[in-house]
Design an enzyme around this catalytic site. Structure first.
Site, PDB file in Angstrom:
ATOM      1  CB  THR A  68      -0.975   0.015   1.190  1.00 56.53           C
ATOM      2  OG1 THR A  68      -0.253  -0.131   2.411  1.00 56.53           O
ATOM      3  CG2 THR A  68      -1.994  -1.102   1.070  1.00 56.53           C
ATOM      4  CB  CYS A  69       4.145   2.177   1.416  1.00 54.62           C
ATOM      5  SG  CYS A  69       3.800   1.968   3.160  1.00 54.62           S
TER       6      CYS A  69
END
Length: 87
Positions: A68-69
């Site tokens: 997700t980063c």
């Protein structure tokens, strides 16, 4: 955007987008949240860009994973669109 040797015309990418298009709005939001941590596209877009990645070392029956980063979805080497859709 694509990475891991994946190109837009590769079967796995085509299968993903075909599957994504058939999803309900709610399911699309859940997929987006799984990949990016948010269920909506930010007004100024994603930074970094949303990226589909071919996870060539993944198990053909495994689940996709995400970072997700980095707004990435890693897709294992599925054998068909039906398998991808099921996962």
């Amino acid at each position: 955007q694509y990475s891991g040797g994946l190109k837009a015309e590769d079967d796995i990418a085509v299968w993903f987008w075909n599957t994504f298009r058939t999803c309900s709005r709610e399911d699309r939001a859940l997929i987006l949240k799984f990949c990016t941590g948010t269920s909506r596209v930010p007004l100024d877009g994603f930074e970094p860009l949303f990226t589909l990645t071919f996870f060539k070392d993944g198990h053909p029956d495994g689940l996709p994973n995400s970072h997700t980063c980095f707004n990435q979805l890693h897709l294992p080497p599925y054998s068909s669109q039906d398998v991808l859709t099921e996962k």
